[in-house]
Write a protein that holds these residues in place. Sequence first.
Motif, mmCIF file in Angstrom:
data_model
loop_
_atom_site.group_PDB
_atom_site.id
_atom_site.type_symbol
_atom_site.label_atom_id
_atom_site.label_comp_id
_atom_site.label_asym_id
_atom_site.label_seq_id
_atom_site.Cartn_x
_atom_site.Cartn_y
_atom_site.Cartn_z
ATOM 1 N N UNK A 97 0.853 -1.169 0.000
ATOM 2 C CA UNK A 97 0.000 0.000 0.000
ATOM 3 C C UNK A 97 0.891 1.222 0.000
ATOM 4 N N UNK A 150 6.160 -10.998 14.399
ATOM 5 C CA UNK A 150 4.833 -10.597 13.952
ATOM 6 C C UNK A 150 3.878 -11.539 14.684
ATOM 7 N N UNK A 157 0.836 -11.720 14.941
ATOM 8 C CA UNK A 157 -0.332 -12.201 14.204
ATOM 9 C C UNK A 157 -0.062 -13.549 13.554
ATOM 10 N N UNK A 159 -5.747 -5.342 7.377
ATOM 11 C CA UNK A 159 -4.789 -6.405 7.090
ATOM 12 C C UNK A 159 -3.537 -5.847 6.397
ATOM 13 N N UNK A 176 -2.507 -2.757 6.587
ATOM 14 C CA UNK A 176 -1.833 -1.910 7.573
ATOM 15 C C UNK A 176 -0.966 -2.759 8.483
ATOM 16 N N UNK A 177 -1.545 -3.856 8.921
ATOM 17 C CA UNK A 177 -0.830 -4.735 9.833
ATOM 18 C C UNK A 177 0.460 -5.235 9.184
ATOM 19 N N UNK A 178 0.359 -5.661 7.927
ATOM 20 C CA UNK A 178 1.560 -6.148 7.250
ATOM 21 C C UNK A 178 2.587 -5.046 7.090
ATOM 22 N N UNK A 218 3.052 -2.332 8.908
ATOM 23 C CA UNK A 218 3.665 -1.914 10.177
ATOM 24 C C UNK A 218 4.495 -3.035 10.791
#
Lengths: 261, 141
Positions: free
Chosen positions: A39, A152, A154, B76, B78-80, B82
């Motif tokens: 992004x 990470x 997650x 999702x 954003x999480x990746x 950061x």
Amino acid sequence: MENSRRTFLKIAGISALGLSAKPVLDAFALDIDMLNKKINAAPKNGALTAKRWGMVIDTRKLETEEALKPMIEVCHKIHNVPVHENKRHEIKWIWEEGFKHAFPDLEHEYVNERVEHLPFLVLCNHCKDAPCVRACPTKATFKQADGIVAMDFHRCIGCRFCMAACPYGSRSFNFRDPRPFIAEINKKYPTRMRGVVEKCNFCSERLDEGLQPACVEASNGALVFGDLENPESEVRQLLKTNYTIRRKVALGTGPSVYYIV
Amino acid sequence: MSQNNHHDKEEKKMYNKGEVITGLVLFAVIFAFPFWYNMGKAAPVPEPVLTEQAKAAKECIKPKALMKTDHMQILNDWRNSVARDRNRIYVNSSNKEFDMSLSNNCLDCHSNKAEFCDKCHTYASVSPYCWDCHIDKPKEK
Ligand code: SF4
Ligand code: SF4
């Protein structure tokens, strides 16, 4: 008759399978795209950067257990590290260790008396060739561009391969939900959940804000943090002018934490 | 041989016809119970409530419709960004910058998690595990 019906059923079955597999395959393709998609993002303004972060710990300035306390406390406080009564559930990012446990390969029966009783501050070494990174099957533990061995959460599946791989005991496992065991939650930082591993992150969240690691800030100059690959950095100057040791170097992990003794 | 023939003839007959049919009907009715019982009683689709701060901001990071459908995908990404790359600043299509932080940014504006997040999540019967780690910060009143 019998035969042609069988053939028909076979073809019908395979076609049905093919039709139902398509959306599944599509979903997988999408997932992989999602991971690779970048992004429009940027690092924070004023973030501290380095090629490879490292730390020098001057034990001459940290002679007593008392002297180590502020660093341990501040780290565990800002990172929401729980305090468990049960030693087997203990979570630690940075702690105190005796010489013979921190440096078992350097210990011998006539070791210098001061060093023998010196409390050593130990933490994740953010190894250059980190075995924990190799062991992690999900890339939950991985190396970042500035040399930090990051997690990470997650992605952590709690297999604990990394804990078996780390020769320094730098990693702890959350056997229980940590939240009830955190006296005062730092609302700026997340907690962990039950079933994940955690460890020191070299305060990457602070570096991104332009701040030094919390333990370094609390150390009155006993801890120095900087870029190991920049010959002008303070850590490199210290390494040049002082004799230093690292933990278990013979294992080839390449620890980035150095000790002046 | 003759016995076999006898059998074939008998198999065409249905035994206990009455009970079987009643059983089938009963089964169908009971099986469909949740459908007809709830007929016409669908829970209304909840509307997430905006805080004053969120209302005043007028715009989220992307248009509202997109946030409704894509916020999970955005989070999702954003999480990746950061957690993996430490790229913490998000630049949207109007070149506005945002700190990619669920707790420190999203929930700063949407400080009413129960009314904003949970309402729809409960309705849609999804239970995202964000809150196992990320901290919900209701504004002190
Ligand atoms: S000290 Fe242990 S946890 Fe840290 S990078 Fe090295 S192997 Fe991994
Ligand atoms: S416990 Fe988590 S971080 Fe450690 S190896 Fe397994 S998945 Fe990776």
